[in-house]
Write an enzyme that holds these catalytic residues in place. Structure first.
Site, PDB file in Angstrom:
ATOM      1  N   LYS A   1       0.790  -1.350  -0.122  1.00 48.04           N
ATOM      2  CA  LYS A   1      -0.114   0.069  -0.065  1.00 48.04           C
ATOM      3  C   LYS A   1       0.873   1.143  -0.069  1.00 48.04           C
ATOM      4  O   LYS A   1       1.886   1.461   0.762  1.00 48.04           O
ATOM      5  CB  LYS A   1      -0.727   0.093   1.396  1.00 48.04           C
ATOM      6  CG  LYS A   1      -2.287   0.148   0.925  1.00 48.04           C
ATOM      7  CD  LYS A   1      -3.049  -0.124   2.540  1.00 48.04           C
ATOM      8  CE  LYS A   1      -4.511   0.581   2.356  1.00 48.04           C
ATOM      9  NZ  LYS A   1      -5.169   0.673   3.388  1.00 48.04           N
TER      10      LYS A   1
HETATM   11  O1  G3P Z   1      -8.785   1.190   4.158  1.00 50.61           O
HETATM   12  C1  G3P Z   1      -8.725   2.742   4.724  1.00 50.61           C
HETATM   13  C2  G3P Z   1      -9.415   2.833   5.881  1.00 50.61           C
HETATM   14  O2  G3P Z   1      -8.895   2.276   6.943  1.00 50.61           O
HETATM   15  C3  G3P Z   1      -9.809   4.328   6.306  1.00 50.61           C
HETATM   16  O3  G3P Z   1     -11.071   4.113   7.048  1.00 50.61           O
HETATM   17  O4  G3P Z   1     -12.429   4.664   8.685  1.00 50.61           O
HETATM   18  O5  G3P Z   1     -10.044   5.373   9.167  1.00 50.61           O
HETATM   19  O6  G3P Z   1     -11.415   6.485   7.515  1.00 50.61           O
HETATM   20  P1  G3P Z   1     -11.297   5.267   8.125  1.00 50.61           P
END
Ligand code: G3P
Length: 220
Positions: free
Chosen positions: A84
């Site tokens: 990533k």
């Molecule tokens: O894979 C991306 C994700 O982990 C971000 O999620 O909920 O932290 O915006 P969030």
């Protein structure tokens, strides 16, 4: 649409695998830190051994050279690991180098259609628009997913869109409707996809009716 879990928690991943619906896992440095992991490599390798599908592990380097070196190292950890990298200038350059060398790259922190197009052009296998975080700042996150899906198809770009930063079950429905090939979600959201009060009420009624008949047979 394939279902990925967005977690570094081994128990959640094991449960997702047991459900028979899991096609991959995405992690990020925040999620790994939450697990109190001391050995990043070992933890990612354990996840890779549990999951039949790609497991994204994120680089934490900043320069192109360091990203390439770290990405190469991560890619050697397991056959199903995906590296990533953020959609920054350095991340794009590192993606171009690594993808030419056959490394599977997931371009993350994608917040616009332009970033998605550039990530796909640089050779990423996966591009992850962050739906919830865009919604949080008053944008339409799912529109970025929808536009990226349709443009990748129109221009025959091999990258697959991962609808990421999903916060609730309707995000999953919307991602499926706009044609996202993959949705990655927290374990809680996966559980919410399963739940429906009418399923619980219906099952309780079926079992009650069944038991009544069994009980009346015993009496006779
Ligand atoms: O894979 C991306 C994700 O982990 C971000 O999620 O909920 O932290 O915006 P969030």
């Amino acid at each position: 649409m394939r279902i990925f879990l967005d977690t570094a928690n081994l128990d959640e991943i094991r449960q997702g695998v047991r459900l028979g619906v899991l096609s991959g896992v995405t992690t990020n440095p925040s999620l790994v830190a939450q697990e109190g992991v001391s050995d990043f490599r070992e933890h990612i390798q354990r996840i890779c051994s549990l999951v039949d599908g790609p497991v994204s592990a994120e680089v934490v380097s900043k320069t192109v050279e360091e990203m390439v070196e770290e990405g190469r190292e991560i890619s050697s950890w397991a056959p199903n690991v995906a590296v990533k990298l953020p959609v920054t200038a350095a991340g794009l350059e590192a993606t171009a180098v690594l993808s030419r060398q056959g490394v599977v790259v997931n371009q993350t922190l994608c917040f616009s259609v332009n970033q998605a197009l550039l990530a796909a052009r640089a050779g990423a296998s996966y591009v992850s628009p962050f739906v919830g975080r865009l919604d949080d700042v008053g944008n339409d996150g799912m529109q970025v997913v929808a536009d990226a899906v349709s443009l990748f198809e129109r221009y025959n770009l091999k990258a697959q869109v991962i609808a990421a930063s999903l916060r609730h079950p309707m995000h999953c429905v919307q991602a499926a409707k706009v044609g996202a090939p993959i949705a990655t979600m927290p374990f809680k959201v996966l559980m919410q996809m399963i739940e429906h009060p009418l399923t619980d009420v219906g099952q309780a009624r079926f079992l009650r009716d069944w038991e009544k008949v069994q009980a009346s047979r015993v009496v006779r």
